[in-house]
Design a protein around this motif. Structure first.
Motif, PDB file in Angstrom:
ATOM      1  N   ARG A 186       0.843  -1.167   0.045  1.00 57.41           N
ATOM      2  CA  ARG A 186      -0.001   0.059   0.159  1.00 57.41           C
ATOM      3  C   ARG A 186       0.716   1.154   0.086  1.00 57.41           C
ATOM      4  O   ARG A 186       1.862   1.416   0.714  1.00 57.41           O
ATOM      5  N   HIS A 187       0.355   2.225  -0.699  1.00 57.72           N
ATOM      6  CA  HIS A 187       1.046   3.517  -0.794  1.00 57.72           C
ATOM      7  C   HIS A 187       0.532   4.743   0.094  1.00 57.72           C
ATOM      8  O   HIS A 187      -0.675   4.403   0.110  1.00 57.72           O
ATOM      9  N   GLU A 188       1.239   5.287   0.715  1.00 55.04           N
ATOM     10  CA  GLU A 188       0.392   6.457   1.489  1.00 55.04           C
ATOM     11  C   GLU A 188       1.493   7.620   1.163  1.00 55.04           C
ATOM     12  O   GLU A 188       2.500   7.623   0.655  1.00 55.04           O
ATOM     13  N   PRO A 189       0.619   8.829   1.474  1.00 55.30           N
ATOM     14  CA  PRO A 189       1.341  10.123   1.065  1.00 55.30           C
ATOM     15  C   PRO A 189       2.227  10.704   2.253  1.00 55.30           C
ATOM     16  O   PRO A 189       1.739  10.464   3.522  1.00 55.30           O
ATOM     17  N   LEU A 190       3.336  11.375   2.007  1.00 52.81           N
ATOM     18  CA  LEU A 190       3.895  12.059   3.049  1.00 52.81           C
ATOM     19  C   LEU A 190       3.229  13.275   3.392  1.00 52.81           C
ATOM     20  O   LEU A 190       2.421  13.985   2.618  1.00 52.81           O
ATOM     21  N   SER A 191       3.366  13.622   4.451  1.00 51.77           N
ATOM     22  CA  SER A 191       2.611  14.967   4.869  1.00 51.77           C
ATOM     23  C   SER A 191       3.319  16.217   4.663  1.00 51.77           C
ATOM     24  O   SER A 191       4.486  16.030   4.587  1.00 51.77           O
ATOM     25  N   ASP A 192       2.473  17.103   4.469  1.00 55.65           N
ATOM     26  CA  ASP A 192       3.161  18.400   4.069  1.00 55.65           C
ATOM     27  C   ASP A 192       4.488  19.061   4.697  1.00 55.65           C
ATOM     28  O   ASP A 192       5.266  19.223   4.152  1.00 55.65           O
ATOM     29  N   LYS A 193       4.347  18.681   5.907  1.00 56.85           N
ATOM     30  CA  LYS A 193       5.486  18.973   6.969  1.00 56.85           C
ATOM     31  C   LYS A 193       6.890  18.206   6.560  1.00 56.85           C
ATOM     32  O   LYS A 193       8.038  18.890   6.904  1.00 56.85           O
ATOM     33  N   ASP A 194       6.717  17.240   6.047  1.00 51.97           N
ATOM     34  CA  ASP A 194       8.003  16.500   5.509  1.00 51.97           C
ATOM     35  C   ASP A 194       8.467  16.741   4.143  1.00 51.97           C
ATOM     36  O   ASP A 194       9.499  16.258   3.595  1.00 51.97           O
ATOM     37  N   LEU A 195       8.037  17.940   3.534  1.00 54.92           N
ATOM     38  CA  LEU A 195       8.364  18.308   2.178  1.00 54.92           C
ATOM     39  C   LEU A 195       9.386  19.731   2.553  1.00 54.92           C
ATOM     40  O   LEU A 195       9.155  20.391   3.497  1.00 54.92           O
ATOM     41  N   PRO A 196      10.304  19.804   1.699  1.00 51.86           N
ATOM     42  CA  PRO A 196      10.311  19.025   0.396  1.00 51.86           C
ATOM     43  C   PRO A 196      11.202  17.479   0.993  1.00 51.86           C
ATOM     44  O   PRO A 196      12.028  17.671   1.804  1.00 51.86           O
ATOM     45  N   LEU A 197      10.980  16.666  -0.165  1.00 51.98           N
ATOM     46  CA  LEU A 197      11.683  15.442   0.061  1.00 51.98           C
ATOM     47  C   LEU A 197      12.775  15.471  -0.973  1.00 51.98           C
ATOM     48  O   LEU A 197      12.438  15.630  -2.167  1.00 51.98           O
ATOM     49  N   THR A 198      13.965  15.602  -0.503  1.00 52.97           N
ATOM     50  CA  THR A 198      15.198  15.862  -1.224  1.00 52.97           C
ATOM     51  C   THR A 198      15.922  14.713  -1.811  1.00 52.97           C
ATOM     52  O   THR A 198      15.492  13.533  -1.224  1.00 52.97           O
ATOM     53  N   LEU A 199      16.552  14.612  -2.969  1.00 55.13           N
ATOM     54  CA  LEU A 199      17.438  13.465  -3.566  1.00 55.13           C
ATOM     55  C   LEU A 199      18.290  13.133  -2.586  1.00 55.13           C
ATOM     56  O   LEU A 199      19.227  13.973  -1.988  1.00 55.13           O
ATOM     57  N   PRO A 200      18.519  11.789  -2.521  1.00 53.31           N
ATOM     58  CA  PRO A 200      19.726  11.330  -1.616  1.00 53.31           C
ATOM     59  C   PRO A 200      20.860  11.487  -2.480  1.00 53.31           C
ATOM     60  O   PRO A 200      20.993  11.782  -3.907  1.00 53.31           O
ATOM     61  N   GLU A 201      22.134  11.677  -1.877  1.00 49.62           N
ATOM     62  CA  GLU A 201      23.383  11.691  -2.488  1.00 49.62           C
ATOM     63  C   GLU A 201      23.940  10.589  -3.110  1.00 49.62           C
ATOM     64  O   GLU A 201      23.624   9.390  -2.548  1.00 49.62           O
ATOM     65  N   LEU A 202      24.195  10.147  -4.280  1.00 50.86           N
ATOM     66  CA  LEU A 202      24.572   9.250  -5.085  1.00 50.86           C
ATOM     67  C   LEU A 202      25.937   9.543  -5.699  1.00 50.86           C
ATOM     68  O   LEU A 202      26.330  10.496  -5.878  1.00 50.86           O
ATOM     69  N   VAL A 203      26.636   8.352  -5.829  1.00 51.02           N
ATOM     70  CA  VAL A 203      27.969   8.518  -6.730  1.00 51.02           C
ATOM     71  C   VAL A 203      27.645   7.780  -8.142  1.00 51.02           C
ATOM     72  O   VAL A 203      28.258   7.980  -9.170  1.00 51.02           O
ATOM     73  N   ASP A 204      26.875   6.901  -7.893  1.00 46.03           N
ATOM     74  CA  ASP A 204      26.689   6.127  -9.106  1.00 46.03           C
ATOM     75  C   ASP A 204      25.139   6.381  -9.646  1.00 46.03           C
ATOM     76  O   ASP A 204      24.262   6.013  -9.222  1.00 46.03           O
ATOM     77  N   PHE A 205      25.127   6.869 -10.964  1.00 47.42           N
ATOM     78  CA  PHE A 205      23.926   7.270 -11.349  1.00 47.42           C
ATOM     79  C   PHE A 205      23.242   6.373 -12.493  1.00 47.42           C
ATOM     80  O   PHE A 205      22.295   6.388 -12.926  1.00 47.42           O
ATOM     81  N   GLN A 206      23.988   5.204 -12.457  1.00 46.04           N
ATOM     82  CA  GLN A 206      23.690   4.299 -13.622  1.00 46.04           C
ATOM     83  C   GLN A 206      22.131   3.500 -13.322  1.00 46.04           C
ATOM     84  O   GLN A 206      22.036   3.293 -12.206  1.00 46.04           O
ATOM     85  N   PRO A 207      21.450   3.371 -14.609  1.00 45.91           N
ATOM     86  CA  PRO A 207      20.342   2.838 -14.387  1.00 45.91           C
ATOM     87  C   PRO A 207      20.237   1.221 -14.115  1.00 45.91           C
ATOM     88  O   PRO A 207      21.376   0.715 -14.667  1.00 45.91           O
ATOM     89  N   THR A 208      19.729   0.714 -13.431  1.00 48.18           N
ATOM     90  CA  THR A 208      20.027  -0.789 -13.251  1.00 48.18           C
ATOM     91  C   THR A 208      19.278  -1.620 -14.376  1.00 48.18           C
ATOM     92  O   THR A 208      18.309  -1.182 -15.202  1.00 48.18           O
TER      93      THR A 208
END
Length: 831
Positions: free
Chosen positions: A460-482
């Motif tokens: 089941r999916h559920e929404p993040l609440s407004d107060k948790d915004l923005p949801l930022t991107l995690p830092e990655l070193v490897d951007f290769q699609p799998t």
RNA sequence: GCCGCGAUGCCGGAAUCGGUAGACGGAGCGCACUUAAAAUGCGCCAGGCAUUGCCUAUGGGGGUUCAAGUCCCCCUCGCGGCACCA
């Protein structure tokens, strides 16, 4: 020998510039920035009492290649309008920003390991530098960047609004997957090419794959997206593209009962009036009833056909397939209107994805059914006859029914209604409206996009609440699609998993998300509490939204359809005050290379704006791009023409300055404080009238031509009145703002010409003393006559009769009639 | 195939409501300035015949009108979009 050396050395020396644009342009750009004169006043601030004008460009994706002259054409046009409206005393919102999420930065990251954020920041700096070098009057306090968490926080917030409204859902469906890009794509991002379906970006092959994806229910808005096109001042061609994409059709669903089984088959038809002519029924190979209905003796053949169809590409199933193929199932259905038993076939000319995946075949009145029937010797039964034309074998147009029971004698339009009524009354079907538009596939298996504000708790999916915004991107070193199709975000273990066991959605949003609402953020770009305040939205979007939106036609069914959809959702949520975002839209035509071919790196015909500005100046580039031809039209670049614009501006410059023997510019000795002559007053009035009129109609090429006429007039004068040149500088200001400022300042003008009042003229100053009329005899041009310009018909007629050439014009014949059009022509009709 | 847009000098393009076709710019040619060139300024510049002048010209063919680049019908070509959507 000595001479040749002399020429070689001095011949290649750059001759000095026709006027000092390289010094003038940066200086005025700095002055404008310091004066903050292009700042738009927010409602409530001083200046907001003026009428507003919202002039918008389609903001660019900041690519590594930098801006090209095509971008600059649209931006120059809007800048001219923005500057003109400001001079008319309007509060102008003219903003710029960056649509900075997107694939190229990510592809670059995959190849080099450089974080997309780094590349994006660098590209933005380069774009900003190029745009500022053009002297565009953007309000830089409102600059936005879709990759800024302060911006995409609200993109995520709007997504949650869609989610809450039930307009965002997850579905397992066959979707377009692009192996080269490592992501799925929306229908709108896939083009049908001769090599088969390809990605709109990069032209990579795409294929159908069943995948679980996020969808947005744009289909719920299909009717309104279609209807509200009528509210818009957009190019007809573009509205037509959207209408075609939405693809509304009105018809009926007819239910057929399968003989010897309880099954029913629903078909969709736009021609219920032809039901009496149905001679067989066709299922798409993917139709769920194909297998259960097939008779045992037909089983092998049908299964073979279904397998073969599945293996065919979409291309093989459509345009290349000259011959239709199919196979009988051995089953039959009853035609509800006449009780007749007709066979069921399976054929891949019927698409599973449209309608019910089944059609009633009426070969006499449908080309495709006719072709198929002929191939397999199926019966053709005519039930409609043309009202006038001769009989054809297959007649798909409207006519009059016959041999059609209660429909006989009715015209097609009436028969459709009668049959729909009958179907509904007898429970054999109902009226139905269908659209080609499909829901919008909204998730991408990429890193450089907005993360979905969604958590998964098991299935089941559920929404993040407004107060948790923005949801930022995690830092990655490897951007290769799998290879597994799992998005790159799956690699960020710590980000993905929450302590309580819930996990984050790993897909990101498509690039269109940020551009779906950026025009609203420009209204209130610094608001940290809301995406925009109701007050700001109401002020800037009043009068039907953005007043002028300029951009390329390539976004016809992408950005422009998606943004309209989001806007309507926001309208229903009462977050915006008008149902449409862009009241008036203009597509700039593409600029071709000098060789008349599309500009491209491989052809080596790309014009680099940096070089043009260095050689000729930004004003000349602005003027030239506008002088090339009508904004909407496709037109080729011309370096010779470019020089013509430089010459024009240099002529303006020389009205004010003259060159000494040592090459210095000193104030021109021809300037005078004396009053302009009546001819000059008239020339000014004419130019003002023409430029004003043309700016309202976005006819920049003819406006510039009118300015050239004025400059030619002033150049021809021995003494040039300062007041006249001052007025010229104001007329020139929207087009060549740097030079206009310089001229204005050198003539002692106060303040900035960029914020001066737009010139006006007196109607009576347009009036010539006399007018030259063409004299025609029996509609052929025979001479000319000069008359007072205010002369009426009778006076003109008398002057013509009194003219010494009158006898010659008539050639001795009597004039039976004289047609007089004051100001234009006189036509003598003689027998 | 269907829908939309377009076709005007050597070139980019002007031409309001049907009323002097070719504004403005480019290219070309000529003249002035210059020792010379560039730059600049001025002039010429649709085609044909010709003495003034006349004829032919807005992709092609018809039509309406005193008058058509402009309005109507048919056709050709180019560009863009859609394309077995029942």
């Amino acid at each position: 020998m000595a001479d040749r050396v002399y020429y070689r050395v001095f011949g290649t020396m750059p001759t000095h510039a026709p006027y000092p644009f390289a010094e003038i342009e940066p200086r005025w750009q700095k002055a404008w920035a310091e004066a903050r004169c292009f700042r738009a006043a927010q409602p409530g601030e001083p200046g907001s009492e003026k009428p507003k004008a919202y002039i918008l460009d389609m903001f660019p994706y900041p690519s590594a290649a930098g801006l090209h002259v095509g971008h600059l054409e649209g931006y120059t046009a809007t800048d001219i309008v923005a500057r003109y409206r400001r001079m008319l005393g309007m509060n102008v919102l003219h903003p710029m920003g960056w649509d900075a999420f997107g694939l190229p930065a990510e592809q670059h990251a995959v190849q080099t390991g450089t974080h997309p954020r780094v590349t994006t920041a660098r590209n933005i700096d380069n774009f900003r530098r190029q745009i500022q070098a053009m002297g565009f009057s953007y309000d830089w306090d409102r600059e936005i960047d879709t990759t800024d968490p302060k911006y995409f926080r609200w993109t995520q917030w709007i997504f949650l609004k869609l989610y809450e409204k039930g307009l965002a859902y997850v579905a397992e469906a066959p979707v377009w997957y692009c192996p080269a890009l490592g992501t799925v794509l929306a229908n709108e991002e896939v083009l049908a090419t001769e090599e088969g379906p390809r990605s709109e970006r990069g032209n990579h092959p795409v294929e159908r794959r069943p995948m679980r994806q996020w969808m947005l229910k744009i289909t719920a808005y299909a009717e309104r997206l279609l209807q509200d096109l009528d509210l818009l001042d957009w190019p007809e061609s573009l509205k037509e593209m959207q209408r075609n994409w939405i693809g509304k059709s009105e018809g009926a669903e007819v239910i057929f009962s399968v003989v010897g089984s309880g099954e029913k088959i629903a078909v969709y038809t736009t021609r219920p009036d032809t039901l009496f002519g149905a001679t067989y029924l066709v299922l798409a190979p993917e139709h769920p009833l194909v297998r259960p209905l097939t008779s045992p003796e037909r089983k092998a053949a049908v299964e073979k056909y279904v397998r073969e169809s599945a293996a065919k590409s979409d291309l093989e199933r459509t345009e290349l397939a000259k011959k239709k193929t199919g196979v009988a199932t051995g089953a039959t259905v009853v035609n509800p209107v006449n009780g007749e038993k007709i066979p069921i076939w399976v054929a891949d000319y019927v698409l599973a994805s449209y309608g019910t995946g089944a059609v009633m075949a009426v070969p006499a009145h449908d080309e495709r059914d006719f072709e198929f029937a002929r191939e397999y010797q199926l019966p053709v039964r005519k039930v409609i006859r043309a009202e006038s034309e001769p009989e054809k074998e297959c007649f798909p147009e409207d006519g009059v029914n016959f041999d059609s029971g209660f429909l006989s004698g009715l015209k097609t339009s009436q028969a459709k209604v009668a049959m729909a009524d009958w179907l509904e009354k007898n429970n054999h079907g109902r009226r139905q409206v269908r659209y080609k538009l499909r829901d919008w596939l909204f998730s991408r298996q990429r890193y450089w996009g907005e993360p979905f504000p969604i958590l998964w708790n098991g299935d089941r999916h559920e929404p993040l609440s407004d107060k948790d915004l923005p949801l930022t991107l995690p830092e990655l070193v490897d951007f290769q699609p799998t290879a597994t199709g799992e998005p790159p975000l799956g690699k960020a273990e710590a980000w993905r998993k929450l302590p309580d066991g819930r996990t984050r959605e790993l897909n990101t949003m498509p690039q269109w998300a940020g551009s779906c609402w950026y025009y609203l953020r420009f209204c209130d770009p610094k608001n940290d509490a809301k995406p925009w305040s109701a007050e700001a939205e109401k002020y800037w979007m009043s009068g039907g939204g953005v007043d002028l939106y300029v951009g390329g036609a390539e976004h016809a069914v992408l950005h422009l359809l998606y943004a309209r959809f989001w806007h309507k959702v926001l309208f229903d949520l009462k977050l915006v005050s008008h149902p449409e975002p862009f009241r008036r839209l203009v597509n700039q035509g593409i600029i071709l290379g000098e060789d008349n071919r599309k500009m491209s790196k491989s052809l080596g015909n790309v014009v680099n704006p940096d070089e043009v500005i260095r050689e000729h100046g930004a004003d000349a580039l602005r003027v030239f791009e506008m002088f090339l031809g009508p904004l909407e039209q496709m037109k080729p670049w011309s370096s010779k023409g470019m020089e013509g614009s430089v010459r024009f501006l240099a002529r303006v410059w020389r009205l004010v300055c003259e060159e000494t023997d040592s090459g210095e510019w000193i104030p021109s000795s021809t300037l005078t404080d004396g009053a302009p002559s009546p001819e000059t007053v008239r020339a000014l009035a004419k130019a003002t009238a023409k430029v004003t009129e043309d700016l309202e109609k976005l006819q920049f090429n003819t406006a510039i031509s009118a300015l050239m006429v004025l400059v030619n007039h002033l150049t021809g004068l021995v003494k040039r009145p300062t007041a006249a040149v001052m007025q010229l500088s104001r007329l020139l200001a929207p087009f060549a703002p740097h030079l206009a400022e310089e001229v204005h300042a050198r003539l002692g003008g106060k303040g900035l010409v960029s914020v001066a009042a737009w010139p006006t003229f007196r109607k009576e100053d347009l009036q010539e003393d006399s007018a030259e009329l063409a004299v025609q005899v029996n509609s052929k041009l025979r001479g000319r006559i000069t008359v007072p310009s205010l002369a009426n018909r009778e006076e003109i007629e008398a002057l013509v009769r009194a003219h010494p050439d009158f006898g010659g014009w008539c050639g001795g014949k009597t004039v039976q009639k004289m047609i007089v059009v004051p100001g234009r022509i006189v036509n003598l009709i003689s027998g």
